[in-house]
Design a protein around this motif. Sequence first.
Motif, PDB file in Angstrom:
ATOM      1  N   LYS A   1      43.444  55.149  50.053  1.00 52.17           N
ATOM      2  CA  LYS A   1      42.497  54.135  49.611  1.00 52.17           C
ATOM      3  C   LYS A   1      42.542  54.016  48.091  1.00 52.17           C
ATOM      4  CE  LYS A   1      37.670  52.680  50.191  1.00 52.17           C
ATOM      5  NZ  LYS A   1      36.350  53.045  50.787  1.00 52.17           N
ATOM      6  N   VAL A   2      42.605  52.773  47.607  1.00 51.23           N
ATOM      7  CA  VAL A   2      42.498  52.481  46.184  1.00 51.23           C
ATOM      8  C   VAL A   2      41.289  51.564  46.020  1.00 51.23           C
ATOM      9  CG1 VAL A   2      43.654  51.573  44.137  1.00 51.23           C
ATOM     10  CG2 VAL A   2      45.007  52.623  45.972  1.00 51.23           C
ATOM     11  N   TRP A   3      40.438  51.840  45.022  1.00 52.75           N
ATOM     12  CA  TRP A   3      39.206  51.063  44.889  1.00 52.75           C
ATOM     13  C   TRP A   3      38.852  50.850  43.421  1.00 52.75           C
ATOM     14  CZ3 TRP A   3      39.480  56.217  45.943  1.00 52.75           C
ATOM     15  CH2 TRP A   3      38.678  57.092  45.177  1.00 52.75           C
ATOM     16  N   GLY A   4      37.944  49.906  43.217  1.00 52.71           N
ATOM     17  CA  GLY A   4      37.514  49.601  41.870  1.00 52.71           C
ATOM     18  C   GLY A   4      36.410  48.567  41.859  1.00 52.71           C
ATOM     19  N   SER A   5      36.325  47.783  40.760  1.00 51.49           N
ATOM     20  CA  SER A   5      35.245  46.812  40.625  1.00 51.49           C
ATOM     21  C   SER A   5      35.734  45.563  39.899  1.00 51.49           C
ATOM     22  CB  SER A   5      34.066  47.431  39.870  1.00 51.49           C
ATOM     23  OG  SER A   5      34.454  47.789  38.554  1.00 51.49           O
ATOM     24  N   ALA A   6      35.010  44.478  40.069  1.00 53.09           N
ATOM     25  CA  ALA A   6      35.253  43.200  39.385  1.00 53.09           C
ATOM     26  C   ALA A   6      34.025  42.335  39.605  1.00 53.09           C
ATOM     27  CB  ALA A   6      36.521  42.530  39.906  1.00 53.09           C
ATOM     28  N   ASP A   7      34.119  41.075  39.303  1.00 54.69           N
ATOM     29  CA  ASP A   7      33.005  40.175  39.578  1.00 54.69           C
ATOM     30  C   ASP A   7      32.777  40.052  41.082  1.00 54.69           C
ATOM     31  OD1 ASP A   7      32.290  39.614  37.035  1.00 54.69           O
ATOM     32  OD2 ASP A   7      33.298  37.667  36.924  1.00 54.69           O
ATOM     33  N   PRO A   8      31.558  39.881  41.526  1.00 55.02           N
ATOM     34  CA  PRO A   8      31.318  39.618  42.955  1.00 55.02           C
ATOM     35  C   PRO A   8      32.113  38.402  43.424  1.00 55.02           C
ATOM     36  CG  PRO A   8      29.256  40.095  41.836  1.00 55.02           C
ATOM     37  CD  PRO A   8      30.302  39.970  40.769  1.00 55.02           C
ATOM     38  N   GLY A   9      32.764  38.560  44.550  1.00 58.93           N
ATOM     39  CA  GLY A   9      33.526  37.463  45.143  1.00 58.93           C
ATOM     40  C   GLY A   9      34.894  37.250  44.553  1.00 58.93           C
ATOM     41  N   GLU A  10      35.328  38.076  43.601  1.00 60.49           N
ATOM     42  CA  GLU A  10      36.636  37.889  42.970  1.00 60.49           C
ATOM     43  C   GLU A  10      37.759  38.334  43.904  1.00 60.49           C
ATOM     44  OE1 GLU A  10      39.041  39.055  38.852  1.00 60.49           O
ATOM     45  OE2 GLU A  10      36.869  39.368  39.028  1.00 60.49           O
ATOM     46  N   LYS A  11      38.850  37.553  43.918  1.00 58.39           N
ATOM     47  CA  LYS A  11      40.014  37.898  44.718  1.00 58.39           C
ATOM     48  C   LYS A  11      40.857  38.930  43.971  1.00 58.39           C
ATOM     49  CE  LYS A  11      40.287  33.427  47.074  1.00 58.39           C
ATOM     50  NZ  LYS A  11      41.110  32.224  47.324  1.00 58.39           N
ATOM     51  N   VAL A  12      41.346  39.908  44.712  1.00 59.15           N
ATOM     52  CA  VAL A  12      42.117  41.003  44.124  1.00 59.15           C
ATOM     53  C   VAL A  12      43.430  41.150  44.887  1.00 59.15           C
ATOM     54  CG1 VAL A  12      42.160  43.467  43.584  1.00 59.15           C
ATOM     55  CG2 VAL A  12      40.009  42.204  43.436  1.00 59.15           C
ATOM     56  N   LEU A  13      44.524  41.294  44.145  1.00 56.67           N
ATOM     57  CA  LEU A  13      45.834  41.538  44.742  1.00 56.67           C
ATOM     58  C   LEU A  13      46.387  42.840  44.184  1.00 56.67           C
ATOM     59  CD1 LEU A  13      48.391  40.739  46.351  1.00 56.67           C
ATOM     60  CD2 LEU A  13      49.151  39.493  44.297  1.00 56.67           C
ATOM     61  N   LEU A  14      46.739  43.753  45.068  1.00 60.65           N
ATOM     62  CA  LEU A  14      47.349  45.026  44.653  1.00 60.65           C
ATOM     63  C   LEU A  14      48.770  45.083  45.188  1.00 60.65           C
ATOM     64  CD1 LEU A  14      45.834  48.537  44.487  1.00 60.65           C
ATOM     65  CD2 LEU A  14      47.994  48.233  45.686  1.00 60.65           C
ATOM     66  N   SER A  15      49.715  45.367  44.290  1.00 58.64           N
ATOM     67  CA  SER A  15      51.124  45.486  44.657  1.00 58.64           C
ATOM     68  C   SER A  15      51.615  46.887  44.328  1.00 58.64           C
ATOM     69  CB  SER A  15      51.964  44.446  43.899  1.00 58.64           C
ATOM     70  OG  SER A  15      51.538  43.137  44.188  1.00 58.64           O
ATOM     71  N   PHE A  16      52.229  47.524  45.327  1.00 58.09           N
ATOM     72  CA  PHE A  16      52.754  48.878  45.100  1.00 58.09           C
ATOM     73  C   PHE A  16      53.840  49.191  46.104  1.00 58.09           C
ATOM     74  CE2 PHE A  16      52.623  53.549  45.675  1.00 58.09           C
ATOM     75  CZ  PHE A  16      52.983  53.914  44.386  1.00 58.09           C
ATOM     76  N   LYS A  17      55.013  49.514  45.606  1.00 55.80           N
ATOM     77  CA  LYS A  17      56.138  49.982  46.423  1.00 55.80           C
ATOM     78  C   LYS A  17      56.389  49.066  47.628  1.00 55.80           C
ATOM     79  CE  LYS A  17      58.005  54.399  48.043  1.00 55.80           C
ATOM     80  NZ  LYS A  17      58.447  54.008  49.387  1.00 55.80           N
ATOM     81  N   GLY A  18      56.411  47.752  47.357  1.00 56.02           N
ATOM     82  CA  GLY A  18      56.689  46.789  48.414  1.00 56.02           C
ATOM     83  C   GLY A  18      55.491  46.356  49.223  1.00 56.02           C
ATOM     84  N   GLN A  19      54.372  47.010  49.046  1.00 53.99           N
ATOM     85  CA  GLN A  19      53.155  46.610  49.752  1.00 53.99           C
ATOM     86  C   GLN A  19      52.343  45.667  48.873  1.00 53.99           C
ATOM     87  OE1 GLN A  19      50.934  49.596  52.030  1.00 53.99           O
ATOM     88  NE2 GLN A  19      52.439  51.151  51.418  1.00 53.99           N
ATOM     89  N   LYS A  20      51.906  44.550  49.465  1.00 53.32           N
ATOM     90  CA  LYS A  20      51.056  43.589  48.765  1.00 53.32           C
ATOM     91  C   LYS A  20      49.770  43.440  49.573  1.00 53.32           C
ATOM     92  CE  LYS A  20      54.835  41.014  46.608  1.00 53.32           C
ATOM     93  NZ  LYS A  20      54.525  41.438  45.243  1.00 53.32           N
TER      94      LYS A  20
END
Length: 651
Positions: free
Chosen positions: A43-62
């Motif tokens: 699990k990877v987690w964090g924070s941003a504005d409410p409702g903001e879209k987040v994209l995480l890319s790592f080792k071929g996983q998007k």
Amino acid sequence: MINLKIILTLVAIAISTQISKADINVADIFSDNMVLQRNLAVKVWGSADPGEKVLLSFKGQKLKTKTDNKGRWSVLLKPMQAGGPYEMTISGKNEVVLKNILIGDVWICSGQSNMQWPVSKSNNAEQEIKEANYPNIRLFEVPRSVSNVPVDNIPFAKWKECSPETVKNFSAVGYYFGRDLQKEIDVPIGLIHTSWGGTCVETWTSKVSITKLPKYEDFGARIDNYDVLTMAQKFEDDLKEALGGFPEKEVGMKEKWMLPNTDRSDWLSMTLPTLWENAGYKRLNGRVWFSYDINLSAEQLDTTAQLHLGKIHDSDISWVNGQRVGGLNWANEVERVYPVPAQLLKVGKNNISVRVEDKYYKGGFASKADKLFLQLGEKKLPLSGEWQFKVDTVIPDFKPFPNDVPSLLYNAMIHPLIPYGIKGVIWYQGESNTPRSKEYELTFPNMINNWREDWQQGDFPFLFVQLANYQQPVKKPKDDAWAELRESQAKTLHLDNTGMAVAIDIGEANDIHPKNKQEVGNRLMLSALKVAYGKDIVHSGPIYKSMQIDENKVIISFDHIGSGLIVKNKHGYINEFEIAGDDKLFHWAKAKLDGDKIIVWSDQVEKPIAVRFGWSINPAEFNLYNQEGLPASPFRTDDWESMTDGLSFDN
């Protein structure tokens, strides 16, 4: 013009705040150089504005997600094999790039001062630091802090590559464990060090978990009401009120307060034995003088005399009628027994004065009343009761302390790590729980279950160190709180996926922090190979299995004998055994090896019913191992009342 400047300033602040709020952030445990746990959905987690879209890319996983109404986001990476280095990109209104990431095994390293003890203070430190170039070992240090509520942040902490510069102040046990393990399994290793010297197991346990235990049901309110920000001032104010102010400078030795004719009309009184914190003087660190007058008759005087004061936290100097008879420095587990020259005592009033110094946690007289007496020949004259006392020095250190109430370190130093993917935990703690060793049989497994439940990663391996030998050896068998704590640790092995590294032979009599952390780390590594990695190895020394009574002898059987038992004595004598009959009085016993069993007996016990082995704070003549070189764990066969039975957090 002034109003316009104010308006523009406010607009700029508002804009900067919006920009700051818009930033995507990742939890503090994630940084450059980190290790992610292999073969686990991470699990990877964090924070941003409410409702903001987040994209995480790592080792071929998007992975895509959106923050909730509180601005929180998380994604779950599919299990990955060991390797690296890689980069991770997290995008939204801004972009975060984390570099030099490895995939391997992550271990939490936690406990009190023997886990906190740095590489720079271990054996052969200079050479060990010089050789610590291991780029595939990564180190993360959790700053020490307390909180009465769970927190999510770990300020000022980053993952670092293991190097001579980064390892010197890192946990020695953690480093040596990780180094030896990395050599064995050849995958990247991440070590998260989170420990604090002098702390008890209760502070590492969550409020929800600790309040489920007997005697802790009412602690929830105490934890909730513990105000970290104002507690320091409260401690200082309360102590000043209790003492009527603080002394400006130390004068006791100069003014010779140990002399019988000292004016003590302004001294306070305290019922001894007790720790002064328990007498209402919380957070009192410094030097305190105690005085007691005892009247002796001519019939009571004897040619041999001893002053018994029990255990004192932590240092003392003791006088009888103005003449020094003894003193020890930083020896809180040693019972004070000082010979008194016969010519010092007289008919009539005799004065006993004790200067106690304590710089950390609780100070004063730590034994029960029956340990406080003046022995004259065969007679014991009790010294328990009202003593006069006066504070000579106050060390102005009133910071909140992790042992004030339970859960303070769980909240600040464990909760922010959850649910970072881990392989397991290594743990070195227990010294601070010896005053309530029996209860540790309950509180320690409870903490392990607490962490496992909260991490939600199954019954991950939990490996711990059984307390090392410490202090001076005893001359006669007796009950011992450290032995009881080791017993409680051994009983914790009933939990699945646990392992115990026995350190009973590598301690130091005069230092609670033995320097041989290399061997401790290596023994933990052996437990890891067996428990965490399923290797077919001998990972433990002999552990008591059963006993059989044969007339005046007792036959002891063991588990974990490996290739067989050995005795490190050229004559074959096995040391540190005790034996008792139904009078429950233990005597030193003789013991010999008989194949894979040990036969124990004593000429003083015709009908034995109980055996103890290594049952003291320092069984210094220990010499029983298996052929793999791992020491036997101390044990007892009886279940008689312990000296710490019934004692809990407030005792």
